[in-house]
Design a protein around this motif. Structure first.
Motif, PDB file in Angstrom:
ATOM      1  N   ALA A 105       0.843  -1.190   0.000  1.00 52.67           N
ATOM      2  CA  ALA A 105       0.000   0.000   0.000  1.00 52.67           C
ATOM      3  C   ALA A 105       0.877   1.239   0.000  1.00 52.67           C
ATOM      4  O   ALA A 105       1.871   1.312   0.722  1.00 52.67           O
ATOM      5  N   LEU A 106       0.506   2.204  -0.835  1.00 56.33           N
ATOM      6  CA  LEU A 106       1.109   3.542  -0.830  1.00 56.33           C
ATOM      7  C   LEU A 106       0.047   4.476  -0.271  1.00 56.33           C
ATOM      8  O   LEU A 106      -1.084   4.494  -0.753  1.00 56.33           O
ATOM      9  N   LEU A 107       0.440   5.243   0.734  1.00 57.07           N
ATOM     10  CA  LEU A 107      -0.507   6.141   1.388  1.00 57.07           C
ATOM     11  C   LEU A 107       0.099   7.534   1.401  1.00 57.07           C
ATOM     12  O   LEU A 107       1.220   7.729   1.863  1.00 57.07           O
ATOM     13  N   THR A 108      -0.625   8.514   0.847  1.00 58.68           N
ATOM     14  CA  THR A 108      -0.146   9.897   0.853  1.00 58.68           C
ATOM     15  C   THR A 108      -1.100  10.744   1.689  1.00 58.68           C
ATOM     16  O   THR A 108      -2.304  10.532   1.681  1.00 58.68           O
TER      17      THR A 108
ATOM     18  N   GLY B 157       2.737  -4.521   7.703  1.00 55.31           N
ATOM     19  CA  GLY B 157       3.064  -3.128   7.993  1.00 55.31           C
ATOM     20  C   GLY B 157       4.304  -2.639   7.276  1.00 55.31           C
ATOM     21  O   GLY B 157       4.382  -1.474   6.881  1.00 55.31           O
ATOM     22  N   LEU B 158       5.296  -3.520   7.096  1.00 55.72           N
ATOM     23  CA  LEU B 158       6.517  -3.115   6.397  1.00 55.72           C
ATOM     24  C   LEU B 158       6.296  -2.926   4.900  1.00 55.72           C
ATOM     25  O   LEU B 158       7.183  -2.449   4.204  1.00 55.72           O
ATOM     26  N   GLN B 159       5.126  -3.284   4.411  1.00 56.52           N
ATOM     27  CA  GLN B 159       4.784  -3.091   3.009  1.00 56.52           C
ATOM     28  C   GLN B 159       3.772  -1.954   2.839  1.00 56.52           C
ATOM     29  O   GLN B 159       3.034  -1.905   1.856  1.00 56.52           O
ATOM     30  N   VAL B 160       3.771  -1.043   3.809  1.00 48.21           N
ATOM     31  CA  VAL B 160       2.921   0.139   3.760  1.00 48.21           C
ATOM     32  C   VAL B 160       3.842   1.358   3.746  1.00 48.21           C
ATOM     33  O   VAL B 160       4.548   1.619   4.707  1.00 48.21           O
ATOM     34  N   MET B 161       3.862   2.081   2.632  1.00 48.57           N
ATOM     35  CA  MET B 161       4.671   3.296   2.505  1.00 48.57           C
ATOM     36  C   MET B 161       3.783   4.489   2.821  1.00 48.57           C
ATOM     37  O   MET B 161       2.718   4.649   2.222  1.00 48.57           O
ATOM     38  N   VAL B 162       4.227   5.307   3.776  1.00 49.66           N
ATOM     39  CA  VAL B 162       3.470   6.481   4.182  1.00 49.66           C
ATOM     40  C   VAL B 162       4.256   7.717   3.767  1.00 49.66           C
ATOM     41  O   VAL B 162       5.411   7.888   4.158  1.00 49.66           O
ATOM     42  N   CYS B 163       3.637   8.567   2.951  1.00 45.23           N
ATOM     43  CA  CYS B 163       4.299   9.767   2.424  1.00 45.23           C
ATOM     44  C   CYS B 163       3.469  11.003   2.791  1.00 45.23           C
ATOM     45  O   CYS B 163       2.244  10.944   2.783  1.00 45.23           O
ATOM     46  N   CYS B 164       4.156  12.089   3.069  1.00 43.10           N
ATOM     47  CA  CYS B 164       3.484  13.346   3.403  1.00 43.10           C
ATOM     48  C   CYS B 164       3.866  14.423   2.387  1.00 43.10           C
ATOM     49  O   CYS B 164       5.002  14.471   1.925  1.00 43.10           O
ATOM     50  N   SER B 165       2.921  15.300   2.080  1.00 40.39           N
ATOM     51  CA  SER B 165       3.156  16.340   1.082  1.00 40.39           C
ATOM     52  C   SER B 165       3.994  17.496   1.612  1.00 40.39           C
ATOM     53  O   SER B 165       4.425  18.345   0.860  1.00 40.39           O
ATOM     54  N   HIS B 166       4.213  17.543   2.904  1.00 41.51           N
ATOM     55  CA  HIS B 166       4.978  18.598   3.572  1.00 41.51           C
ATOM     56  C   HIS B 166       4.301  19.963   3.416  1.00 41.51           C
ATOM     57  O   HIS B 166       4.938  20.976   3.222  1.00 41.51           O
TER      58      HIS B 166
END
Length: 188
Positions: free
Chosen positions: A53-56, A82-91
């Motif tokens: 999962a990619l989560l932004t 959980g280790l295959q969940v990437m969490v990204c923030c737009s800052h």
């Protein structure tokens, strides 16, 4: 179609009025209005053997405690490790301040941050949006595109030689579903 399957979803994560804003040390008052809602967006990719999962999120950043809570919730609700969940923030500097276990980053200046109830709601919403994306998986085609946007971005901190630290190259993965309808676009 390939063996790749994907699903996407989004959910509003705008906190309530009055929440302290992130991004500028001089901000001491809470949010007084909402110009645009903030979103969490999920993309689940599954090839039949492995899912991720990619989560932004439209926030300045998350602390490890929020990332761990999101990953644990996603694993419990979807089976995606959980280790295959990437969490990204737009800052974004126009979003909420989030508590941090690092006293240098703690916007609440307590050293031991208390987690406001809306943060727990946000985490649950993000777990739910990943689950919703998983429920929507369908066969997809993956395409790649690239181009340049030289005047689109800038860096306010100049390099000593007078240049700027930007990468004008734009790369995109485009996922299309049935009848070649766009399902998601992942951009660098």
């Amino acid at each position: 179609m390939s063996d790749l399957r994907a699903g996407s979803a989004r959910a509003c994560i705008t906190p309530p009025l009055g929440v302290r804003m992130a991004g500028y040390a001089g901000r001491t008052d809470g949010c007084e209005a909402i110009h645009d809602d903030l979103y969490g967006k999920a993309l689940v990719l599954d090839n039949g053997e492995c899912a991720l999962a990619l989560l932004t999120l439209d926030v300045i950043g998350l602390d490890i405690m929020q990332v761990q809570a999101i990953r644990a919730g996603v694993e419990a609700k979807t089976g995606i490790p959980g280790l295959q969940v990437m969490v990204c923030c737009s800052h974004t500097h126009s979003g909420p301040a989030l508590p941090s276990s690092d006293p240098r980053r703690d916007p609440f200046a307590t050293g031991t941050p208390e987690v406001p109830p809306w943060v727990d709601v946000m985490v649950e919403t993000l777990v739910g949006v990943v689950r919703q994306a998983q429920d929507r998986v369908q066969p997809v085609q993956l395409r790649f595109a690239e181009g340049t946007l030289a005047d689109w971005s800038q860096n306010r901190r100049r390099v000593a030689q007078g240049g700027t630290l930007i990468d004008p190259d734009v790369r995109a993965l485009v996922l299309t579903g049935e009848r070649e309808q766009p399902l998601a676009v992942v951009v660098n």
